[in-house]
Motif scaffolding. Structure first.
Motif, short mmCIF file in Angstrom:
data_model
loop_
_atom_site.label_atom_id
_atom_site.label_comp_id
_atom_site.label_asym_id
_atom_site.label_seq_id
_atom_site.Cartn_x
_atom_site.Cartn_y
_atom_site.Cartn_z
N PHE A 1 1.07 -1.34 0.18
CA PHE A 1 -0.08 0.08 -0.21
C PHE A 1 0.97 1.43 -0.13
N ILE A 2 2.52 1.10 0.65
CA ILE A 2 3.02 2.02 1.13
C ILE A 2 3.28 2.73 -0.29
N ALA A 3 3.94 2.03 -1.39
CA ALA A 3 4.50 1.57 -2.66
C ALA A 3 3.09 2.22 -3.51
N TYR A 4 1.91 1.99 -3.14
CA TYR A 4 0.68 2.18 -4.68
C TYR A 4 0.47 3.99 -4.05
N GLU A 5 0.85 4.11 -2.88
CA GLU A 5 0.50 5.42 -2.17
C GLU A 5 1.15 6.21 -2.54
N LYS A 6 3.00 5.88 -3.15
CA LYS A 6 4.16 6.60 -3.53
C LYS A 6 3.66 7.27 -5.40
N LEU A 7 2.70 5.76 -6.04
CA LEU A 7 2.95 5.62 -7.23
C LEU A 7 2.10 6.66 -7.63
N LEU A 8 0.55 7.26 -7.00
CA LEU A 8 -0.14 8.11 -6.92
C LEU A 8 0.38 9.47 -7.03
N ARG A 9 1.27 9.69 -5.97
CA ARG A 9 1.89 10.82 -5.69
C ARG A 9 2.83 11.27 -6.76
N TYR A 10 3.93 10.29 -7.24
CA TYR A 10 4.41 10.66 -8.62
C TYR A 10 3.32 10.61 -9.34
N HIS A 11 2.45 10.35 -9.91
CA HIS A 11 2.05 10.24 -11.37
C HIS A 11 0.35 11.05 -10.54
N PRO A 12 -0.06 12.29 -10.32
CA PRO A 12 -1.23 12.24 -9.78
C PRO A 12 -1.95 11.83 -11.35
N GLU A 13 -1.51 11.81 -12.49
CA GLU A 13 -3.10 11.50 -13.62
C GLU A 13 -3.02 10.39 -13.36
N LEU A 14 -2.29 9.67 -12.23
CA LEU A 14 -3.40 8.43 -12.94
C LEU A 14 -4.77 8.37 -11.89
N ARG A 15 -4.64 9.42 -10.87
CA ARG A 15 -6.28 9.26 -10.02
C ARG A 15 -7.17 9.04 -10.51
N GLY A 16 -7.72 7.88 -9.95
CA GLY A 16 -9.31 8.66 -10.69
C GLY A 16 -9.29 7.01 -11.93
N GLN A 17 -7.90 6.78 -12.27
CA GLN A 17 -7.66 6.11 -13.12
C GLN A 17 -7.72 4.98 -13.11
N VAL A 18 -6.84 4.66 -11.87
CA VAL A 18 -6.89 3.49 -11.34
C VAL A 18 -6.82 2.77 -10.18
N GLN A 19 -6.92 1.23 -10.01
CA GLN A 19 -8.00 0.56 -8.41
C GLN A 19 -6.75 -0.11 -7.98
N PHE A 20 -6.89 -0.14 -6.34
CA PHE A 20 -6.52 -1.16 -6.12
C PHE A 20 -6.84 -2.09 -5.58
N TRP A 21 -7.75 -2.97 -6.28
CA TRP A 21 -7.95 -4.25 -5.52
C TRP A 21 -7.44 -5.25 -4.26
N ALA A 22 -7.23 -5.04 -2.77
CA ALA A 22 -6.17 -6.09 -2.20
C ALA A 22 -7.48 -7.32 -1.77
N PHE A 23 -7.36 -8.17 -2.44
CA PHE A 23 -8.27 -9.24 -2.07
C PHE A 23 -7.81 -10.08 -1.52
N LEU A 24 -8.24 -10.24 0.22
CA LEU A 24 -7.90 -10.95 1.04
C LEU A 24 -8.48 -12.12 2.59
N GLN A 25 -7.53 -13.40 2.52
CA GLN A 25 -8.61 -14.03 3.16
C GLN A 25 -7.91 -14.18 4.76
N PRO A 26 -8.96 -13.53 5.92
CA PRO A 26 -8.49 -13.70 6.98
C PRO A 26 -7.65 -15.01 7.54
N SER A 27 -6.71 -15.08 8.24
CA SER A 27 -5.28 -16.52 8.26
C SER A 27 -5.11 -16.12 10.34
N ARG A 28 -5.25 -17.34 10.46
CA ARG A 28 -4.86 -17.31 12.07
C ARG A 28 -4.73 -15.88 12.57
#
Ligand code: F6P
Length: 484
Positions: A292-319
């Motif tokens: 997520f931190i890396a993705y936030e950097k991507l959005l900061r460095y490339h504001p043109e991606l805002r609204g165009q991209v989405q990060f779908w984190a599909f996670l399974q609860p574990s332990r």
């Protein structure tokens, strides 16, 4: 033998497919060999099944003809074994997860859990398999799986000296120095346990080298690097790597099923122009927060991606009964919420966080990603990346940690990253999103062909071949000749 059985009984009496890569591999193995399966009763529903003393036919669970048997430790023994020793202690060692300046603190609780939990459950699992193997015709072939059951091979060998035993470790095997986080009697017992095998299997060639080095450095054993073998107690034990894979036919069939197509229709109702996806258990080794931190950097460095991209984190609860895991899930939620608050608006949320289990939904994500982020800190292999490479239909590009076992095979067909370097991860995601269509297509096809040629059948047949070549002395029958 494995800690988890092939399917989880649900409170309503139905069976649901068990989680994780071990189950994926072992179901295919049970189908190919007709073997019986010994698992540990983990929850009350399984304890009840075990108490009936009736083996469960595997035909109910897979296309396999054998039966499922349970060892059934008490709830307390299981808790000490699973929630105190296996996860976190062994898991954290094998994925280099400790913050060593502060942790672990190996106190009386851990010492006690080792004896009353780990050793005891291994003893019960070994006893169950010995009981079954004694009734077998011919020489028994026993395949033991993963870090929960390191002590079993030696225990079985003591009772059935001519058994053919192969243990497969699904997680990374760390360096000898890192094993020294564990007290000597524990790490020695783990090595001695494994040295009861004929063959010890690992996911990658690096794991094999680390294992041999551990035998040499930590136990003073004689190792032959060329033969990839170690001598102990007058026996030769071979170390080999067999990277696990997916069942190409079954996975493709699932990907093409109506149920998955329905999920894809649902996905089409919200899909952004560019979709970044990840599918993972909520495990600290999966490195979800740094993703997520890396993705936030991507959005900061490339504001043109805002609204165009989405990060779908599909996670399974574990332990979630292990504190480090419930804490990690909280951190995941907090980080996603903060990024969504800071960067999102009414129309657009940068992260779509879903915590749920659904094989079909996971498949729809894998078929449709533009970028698949697989950035584990360390990982034995990582089957998600192989599934993604196999089923993706949108010329998606994979960003893969160089510390995932699968990287050994997929290098050159993916964008490789150092998983700790969030700048490099952000840059790789950007490259993947902006790559020329023909390059995306080429990488996507290359990755798929690697997986197609290293199907699960190969994982199985390579092990069977080694059992034939390395274990069976002339005149002794190892019951594998009906396997094709
Ligand atoms: O692949 C590693 C592994 O720990 C397996 O042994 C296990 O079945 C799987 O991940 C899922 O973990 P758990 O059974 O602890 O939920």
């Amino acid at each position: 033998m494995s800690n988890r059985g092939p399917n989880d009984p649900r409170p309503d009496g139905q069976l649901r497919r068990g989680a994780g890569g071990v189950i994926t591999g072992l179901r295919s193995l049970a189908e190919a060999t007709g073997a019986d399966w010994v698992a540990c009763a983990r929850v009350d529903a399984e304890r009840e099944l075990a108490a009936r003393q009736q083996p469960v036919p595997l035909t109910r669970l897979a296309r396999a003809s054998g039966h499922l048997y349970y060892a059934s430790p008490t709830r307390e023994q299981y808790e000490l074994y699973y929630s105190v020793i296996c996860n976190p202690v062994l898991w954290f060692i094998q994925h280099y997860l400790w913050d060593l300046g502060n942790q672990p603190v190996i106190d009386d609780r851990i010492h006690q859990a080792w004896t009353d939990g780990y050793v005891e459950v291994n003893r019960q699992m070994a006893a169950k398999v010995v009981q079954l193997a004694r009734g077998a015709t011919g020489r028994p072939l026993i395949l033991v799986h993963d870090y929960q059951l390191y002590l079993v091979p030696r225990m079985v060998r003591q009772d059935i000296s001519n058994a053919a035993i192969l243990h497969f470790t699904h997680v990374p095997w760390p360096t000898p120095q890192y094993w020294k986080v564990l007290p000597k009697h524990m790490r020695d017992a783990i090595l001695e346990g494994l040295l009861g095998c004929d063959i010890v299997g690992f996911q990658s060639s690096l794991d094999v080298r680390n294992f041999l080095l551990t035998c040499e450095e930590n136990a003073g054993l004689q190792v032959d690097e060329h033969e990839r073998a170690v001598v102990s107690g007058g026996r030769v034990i071979y170390a080999r790597h067999y990277p696990i894979s997916v069942d190409v036919g079954v996975t493709t069939q699932l990907a093409n099923s109506r149920a998955v197509k329905r999920q894809e229709e649902e996905l089409a109702t919200w899909r952004p122009a560019r979709l970044i996806a990840r599918i993972d258990r909520t495990d600290p080794s999966k490195n979800i927060v740094r993703g997520f931190i890396a993705y936030e950097k991507l959005l900061r460095y490339h504001p043109e991606l805002r609204g165009q991209v989405q990060f779908w984190a599909f996670l399974q609860p574990s332990r979630q009964d292990v504190a480090a895991y419930s804490r990690y899930l909280r951190e995941i939620r907090q980080m996603a919420a903060r990024i969504n608050n800071e960067h999102g608006n009414q129309e657009w949320q940068p992260i779509r966080l879903e915590i749920a289990e659904s094989e079909r939904k996971a498949m729809s994500a894998l078929k449709n990603f533009d970028v698949l982020l697989v950035n584990p800190v360390y990982d034995g292999l990582n089957l998600v990346v192989k599934e993604g490479a196999l089923v993706n239909q949108t010329d998606g590009v994979i960003v893969l940690s160089e510390n995932a076992g699968a990287h050994e095979e997929l290098r050159g067909t993916v964008l490789s990253i150092n998983p700790f370097d969030v700048e490099a991860t952000a840059a790789a995601m950007y490259t993947a999103l902006t790559m020329a269509p023909e390059d995306r297509h080429r990488m996507n096809e290359l990755a798929r062909s690697v997986v197609r040629s290293n199907d699960i059948a190969r994982w199985i047949s390579n092990q069977v071949q080694d059992v034939r070549d390395l274990v069976a002395p002339v005149g002794t029958r190892v019951p594998t000749d009906h396997i094709t």
